[in-house]
Design an enzyme around this catalytic site. Sequence first.
Site, short mmCIF file in Angstrom:
data_model
loop_
_atom_site.label_atom_id
_atom_site.label_comp_id
_atom_site.label_asym_id
_atom_site.label_seq_id
_atom_site.Cartn_x
_atom_site.Cartn_y
_atom_site.Cartn_z
CG ASN A 6 -0.41 0.00 2.49
OD1 ASN A 6 0.73 -0.44 2.67
ND2 ASN A 6 -1.14 0.49 3.48
N GLY A 52 2.81 -5.40 7.53
CA GLY A 52 1.80 -6.16 6.81
C GLY A 52 0.66 -6.51 7.75
CB SER A 53 -2.07 -8.92 7.43
OG SER A 53 -1.31 -10.08 7.18
CB THR A 85 -3.02 -13.14 9.53
OG1 THR A 85 -4.28 -12.62 9.89
CG2 THR A 85 -3.08 -14.64 9.40
CB VAL A 86 1.56 -12.16 7.31
CG1 VAL A 86 3.01 -12.40 6.88
CG2 VAL A 86 0.61 -12.75 6.27
N GLY A 87 2.12 -11.21 10.39
CA GLY A 87 3.08 -10.75 11.42
C GLY A 87 3.29 -11.80 12.51
CD GLU A 125 5.12 -0.31 13.06
OE1 GLU A 125 3.91 -0.12 13.27
OE2 GLU A 125 6.01 0.07 13.83
CB CYS A 140 -1.77 0.52 8.49
SG CYS A 140 -0.57 1.83 8.29
CD GLU A 197 8.01 1.21 9.91
OE1 GLU A 197 9.03 0.70 9.47
OE2 GLU A 197 6.89 0.88 9.52
P1 NAD Z 1 0.44 -9.18 4.03
O1 NAD Z 1 0.58 -9.47 5.48
O2 NAD Z 1 -0.37 -10.07 3.20
O3 NAD Z 1 1.91 -9.18 3.34
C1 NAD Z 1 2.95 -8.35 3.81
C2 NAD Z 1 4.28 -8.89 3.30
O4 NAD Z 1 4.55 -10.14 3.93
C3 NAD Z 1 4.34 -9.16 1.80
O5 NAD Z 1 5.60 -8.79 1.31
C4 NAD Z 1 4.15 -10.66 1.73
O6 NAD Z 1 4.67 -11.26 0.56
C5 NAD Z 1 4.91 -11.12 2.96
N1 NAD Z 1 4.56 -12.44 3.47
C6 NAD Z 1 3.40 -13.11 3.33
N2 NAD Z 1 3.47 -14.29 4.02
C7 NAD Z 1 4.69 -14.33 4.59
C8 NAD Z 1 5.35 -15.27 5.44
N3 NAD Z 1 4.77 -16.41 5.83
N4 NAD Z 1 6.59 -14.99 5.87
C9 NAD Z 1 7.21 -13.82 5.52
N5 NAD Z 1 6.63 -12.91 4.72
C10 NAD Z 1 5.38 -13.16 4.26
O7 NAD Z 1 -0.03 -7.66 3.94
P2 NAD Z 1 -0.44 -6.81 2.66
O8 NAD Z 1 -1.74 -7.31 2.13
O9 NAD Z 1 0.71 -6.71 1.71
O10 NAD Z 1 -0.65 -5.36 3.32
C11 NAD Z 1 -1.80 -4.97 3.98
C12 NAD Z 1 -1.64 -5.07 5.48
O11 NAD Z 1 -0.51 -4.31 5.89
C13 NAD Z 1 -2.81 -4.52 6.27
O12 NAD Z 1 -3.14 -5.37 7.32
C14 NAD Z 1 -2.28 -3.19 6.80
O13 NAD Z 1 -2.90 -2.73 7.97
C15 NAD Z 1 -0.86 -3.52 7.01
N6 NAD Z 1 -0.05 -2.30 7.06
C16 NAD Z 1 0.40 -1.88 8.27
C17 NAD Z 1 1.14 -0.71 8.37
C18 NAD Z 1 1.67 -0.24 9.70
O14 NAD Z 1 2.60 0.54 9.70
N7 NAD Z 1 1.11 -0.66 10.82
C19 NAD Z 1 1.42 0.04 7.22
C20 NAD Z 1 0.92 -0.41 5.99
C21 NAD Z 1 0.20 -1.60 5.92
#
Ligand code: NAD
Length: 460
Positions: free
Chosen positions: A118, A193-194, A196-198, A215, A249, A429
């Site tokens: 995003n 990222g999300s 769930t993945v975090g 994050e 986010c 960050e």
């Molecule tokens: P996502 O969690 O699907 O993917 C994020 C990254 O993780 C991608 O590069 C993906 O390829 C990688 N990934 C996926 N599975 C993995 C694994 N098992 N191990 C390691 N890496 C893996 O998120 P998205 O759809 O790309 O982004 C949207 C999400 O990001 C939303 O939940 C949003 O709130 C969050 N976000 C948070 C912030 C913040 O600063 N808090 C900022 C922007 C976006």
Amino acid sequence: MMRLESSPEDAGRAIAAAERAYATWRLVPAPKRAELLFRAAQLIAERKETFARDMTREMGKVLEETRGDVQEAIDMTFFMAGEGRRLYGQTVPSELRDKFAMSVRQPLGVCGIITPWNFPMAIPSWKIIPALVCGNTVVFKPSSLTPLSAINFVKVLEEAGVPAGVVNMVTGGPEVGEILCKHDAVKVVSFTGSTTVGRIVNQNAAPTFKKVHLEMGGKNIVMIMDDAQLELAVEGCVWGGFGTTGQRCTAASRVVVHERVYDEFLSEFSRRVRALRVGDGADDRVQMGPSISESQLQTVMKYVEIGKEEGAKVVVGGKRLTGGAYARGWFHEPTIFAEVSPSMRIAREEIFGPVVSVMRCRSLDEAIAIGNDVAYGLSASIYTRDINKAFTAMRDLYTGIFYVNAPTIGAEVHLPFGGTKATGNGHREAGIAALDVFSEWKSIYVDFSGKLQRAQIDTE
Ligand code: NAD
């Protein structure tokens, strides 16, 4: 067939290259490292328009916003490059005679950087630039949906003179990301990222005791009090809720309004949202672009159905946009739900699309309770002209970011960015706080007394 994603072996090679480069990069004086980063910032500034257009083409965000995304990378790179002449530690008096005491920041080694789609240039810059100024090397895996912006960024670093092996980029999804999380040689994983993945990232990194910076998701709230300047609040909610198609986010996906001004707010908010022009982000007249992907659009549509089933009322939008110019993208109407109760899923779960839930409250206390009663803790805001209410809310909302008389989005690069609860794991960050992710403290004692002096014992 040509392989478009990096293989696990590529990831291994990238980590090995970063490990080799670390041996020399960490010894380059920080002001020299920073000179390269200043040059990179200048190059990005020169190419801002091209990079913004590439980004709009790649992920649909409207041009005005992709220009902002690139600007954020410029700002962050200039800001962090300035740290090359600071990276301040502490010097403190010793409790013993003829003894000197100080702390310095030391780099950790190879950093695995995993980013979402995003903010395809801003977020990578928030991580890569502080990692580099501290003397670390990097293996960067962007979202597989936005590799072009990632390549644009990395190529600039190369052109600015960052030596081979210091920044390495791999593409791909979970398979490649997991290698960064598990590999012994990676010392820091910085992930956005999300949630769930975090969680998976955290689990995969735990056995090797990596430093993990997460994050994650958000469910941010705007609180509108009965003394608020309503026009300003409406404008803030339109931008906060529907900017970036709600795919931030920090998006203002919840709005809680004092019952005395609820009807007036809702009517004006609805009027403004109905008038939003949705379409191709490259068209200057367009105010809201598409969802990033078919699956993200499906998520939005799923939540609209959930909202209806839960008994909330769709007052604007609610449907996918199809046909004509919409046939070539994943477009959805900007959507407002009214009469939402805080227990509904649409008021609690991150949707990451153009859907805003409007709730009612009777007091500031109730608004604060609703604001805090979600799993996430990224950003919150209040609209009020009463300074007492503003300060109370500022103190009592348990979030990482708070705004007064502004929506939940709008962070600047020189203050810490991040959230509490399921949004983050205690790191931040941006700002100076980012240095804490990418460096470790070393406390140094220099005894020039010529004799053994025992701390806490030789007290005379
Ligand atoms: P996502 O969690 O699907 O993917 C994020 C990254 O993780 C991608 O590069 C993906 O390829 C990688 N990934 C996926 N599975 C993995 C694994 N098992 N191990 C390691 N890496 C893996 O998120 P998205 O759809 O790309 O982004 C949207 C999400 O990001 C939303 O939940 C949003 O709130 C969050 N976000 C948070 C912030 C913040 O600063 N808090 C900022 C922007 C976006």
